[in-house]
Design a protein around this motif. Structure first.
Motif, PDB file in Angstrom:
ATOM      1  N   GLN A 180       0.861  -1.223   0.093  1.00  0.00           N
ATOM      2  CA  GLN A 180       0.106  -0.039   0.146  1.00  0.00           C
ATOM      3  C   GLN A 180       0.784   1.220  -0.149  1.00  0.00           C
ATOM      4  OE1 GLN A 180      -3.051   0.892  -0.672  1.00  0.00           O
ATOM      5  NE2 GLN A 180      -3.279  -1.109  -1.251  1.00  0.00           N
ATOM      6  N   ASN A 181       1.803   1.191   0.833  1.00  0.00           N
ATOM      7  CA  ASN A 181       2.911   2.503   0.904  1.00  0.00           C
ATOM      8  C   ASN A 181       3.193   2.709  -0.556  1.00  0.00           C
ATOM      9  OD1 ASN A 181       4.626   4.294   2.205  1.00  0.00           O
ATOM     10  ND2 ASN A 181       6.401   2.829   1.586  1.00  0.00           N
ATOM     11  N   ALA A 182       3.867   1.528  -1.164  1.00  0.00           N
ATOM     12  CA  ALA A 182       4.356   1.785  -2.472  1.00  0.00           C
ATOM     13  C   ALA A 182       3.549   2.425  -3.546  1.00  0.00           C
ATOM     14  CB  ALA A 182       5.037   0.525  -3.237  1.00  0.00           C
ATOM     15  N   VAL A 183       2.194   1.771  -3.438  1.00  0.00           N
ATOM     16  CA  VAL A 183       1.126   2.247  -4.265  1.00  0.00           C
ATOM     17  C   VAL A 183       0.930   3.861  -4.305  1.00  0.00           C
ATOM     18  CG1 VAL A 183      -1.317   2.030  -4.693  1.00  0.00           C
ATOM     19  CG2 VAL A 183      -0.097   0.059  -4.678  1.00  0.00           C
ATOM     20  N   GLU A 184       0.716   4.085  -2.817  1.00  0.00           N
ATOM     21  CA  GLU A 184       0.647   5.602  -2.666  1.00  0.00           C
ATOM     22  C   GLU A 184       1.780   6.417  -2.983  1.00  0.00           C
ATOM     23  OE1 GLU A 184      -2.404   7.025  -2.032  1.00  0.00           O
ATOM     24  OE2 GLU A 184      -3.092   4.886  -2.023  1.00  0.00           O
ATOM     25  N   ILE A 185       2.834   6.042  -2.820  1.00  0.00           N
ATOM     26  CA  ILE A 185       4.165   6.786  -3.409  1.00  0.00           C
ATOM     27  C   ILE A 185       4.145   6.882  -4.913  1.00  0.00           C
ATOM     28  CG2 ILE A 185       6.689   6.580  -3.918  1.00  0.00           C
ATOM     29  CD1 ILE A 185       6.781   5.475  -1.052  1.00  0.00           C
ATOM     30  N   MET A 186       3.846   6.021  -5.683  1.00  0.00           N
ATOM     31  CA  MET A 186       3.578   5.908  -7.305  1.00  0.00           C
ATOM     32  C   MET A 186       2.493   6.850  -7.691  1.00  0.00           C
ATOM     33  SD  MET A 186       4.782   2.089  -8.529  1.00  0.00           S
ATOM     34  CE  MET A 186       3.784   1.365  -7.452  1.00  0.00           C
ATOM     35  N   ALA A 187       1.264   6.690  -6.923  1.00  0.00           N
ATOM     36  CA  ALA A 187       0.190   7.497  -7.076  1.00  0.00           C
ATOM     37  C   ALA A 187       0.458   8.878  -6.779  1.00  0.00           C
ATOM     38  CB  ALA A 187      -0.911   7.109  -6.430  1.00  0.00           C
TER      39      ALA A 187
END
Ligand code: CO
Ligand code: CO
Length: 328
Positions: A180-187
């Motif tokens: 989830q953390n990686a998804v939010e960083i990419m988004a």
């Protein structure tokens, strides 16, 4: 496609016709094309789309749109319009998923302050999504990849390792909170970062995507006629990505990047997993800027104050000489 393959194909084409209004065109490697429309305004144009890198449709849409808009921010431009570019297997995948992808993309376009004014969809074996995006810039305030000077401080605005992390997710090797953390960083849009890293304080800028931190830094150094010296620190890496890199969980693009850069990086004693992370083929990475040394203190303070900037990391400095990157 790897950087080498693309360069080979482009070099075989006839020189495209240009005109004086083209301020950044195919003859220069940069993040977007720039076309002057009057004394005070130039259009900045870019397109980017790809296959899903995460399971959730809306997240994929948000990441793909943030990634496409990023090339405008990397030039110092303000996004104004966007068009959806879509491939979708409508016989195999429910149309609701397409709706989710488009919803995610629209959210990001609106967050950027731009308007979605159209798009095009084709039937395809695999879903693909992205944007063709246009921004505005003052012709005298274009931030290019070339322009870095010895003494400039190299700053990046998102941690790296997203390619390794999404590869780990496919192999079910990543904890949910790290995913989830990686998804939010990419988004996350590079909008806030670009506001701090503006024309007045940087000499060169790009964004970190498929060629990895090292590939994009090398392009910047090559365009600037300078080298770079980096000092690796563990706060460069997205949570969970370093462990995966140590296990050798790495996408093919990352390995190609390492090979492509072998004559331009002195790795010194860097361990293998650091090579993987620094060359990681990413999606929707942060901005990478060469900041004027007398401005860097204020810039870092502004970046750190802004909650919409995932991180502000000083990674090294620009040095004189060949486009060689020294890693310590
Ligand atoms: Co770019
Ligand atoms: Co691009």
């Amino acid at each position: 496609m790897g950087p080498e393959a693309l360069k080979t194909v482009l070099s075989q084409l006839p020189q495209p016709k240009s005109r004086k209004e083209v301020l950044v065109g195919l003859d220069i490697i940069d993040d977007a094309g720039v076309y002057q429309i009057n004394e005070d305004q130039a259009l900045v144009q870019t397109i980017d789309f790809f296959t899903p890198i995460v399971d959730d449709g809306r997240d994929f849409g948000r990441i793909a749109a943030a990634n496409a808009l990023s090339d405008l921010y990397a030039m110092g431009a303000e996004p104004i319009t966007a068009l959806n570019v879509v491939g979708f297997p409508s016989q195999k995948i429910p149309l609701e998923i397409l709706g989710e992808i488009l919803r995610g993309g629209q959210e990001k376009v609106e967050e950027a302050g731009a308007v979605l004014i159209g798009g095009h969809t084709v039937d395809d074996d695999e879903p693909k999504y992205g944007l063709s995006a246009t921004g505005l810039i003052h012709p005298q305030r274009i931030i290019k990849k070339g322009g870095a000077r010895p003494g400039d401080v190299l700053v990046m605005t998102k941690p790296i390792g997203a390619g390794i992390l999404t590869t780990g997710v496919k192999g079910e090797m990543v904890e949910e909170k790290d995913t989830q953390n990686a998804v939010e960083i990419m988004a996350k849009l590079n909008k806030a970062g670009a506001k701090c890293l503006n024309f007045d304080v940087v000499n060169a800028m790009t964004d970190i995507t498929g060629f990895g931190l090292m590939g994009h830094l090398f392009e910047m150094m090559q365009a600037s006629g300078t080298g770079a010296r980096l000092k690796i620190s563990s706060n460069w890496f997205i949570d969970g990505s370093e462990v995966l890199a140590q296990k050798g969980v790495v996408p093919g693009g990352t390995l190609r990047n390492i090979k492509f850069l072998e004559n331009n990086v002195n790795w010194n004693n860097a361990p293998r997993h650091h090579k993987f992370l620094l060359c990681d083929a990413m999606t929707s990475g942060g901005l990478l800027a060469a900041v004027k040394p007398d401005k860097v203190g204020r810039v870092i303070k502004e970046l750190e104050k802004d909650a919409d900037v995932p991180s502000s990391i000083i990674i090294g400095e620009v040095i004189s000489g060949e486009p060689i990157i020294e890693v310590f």
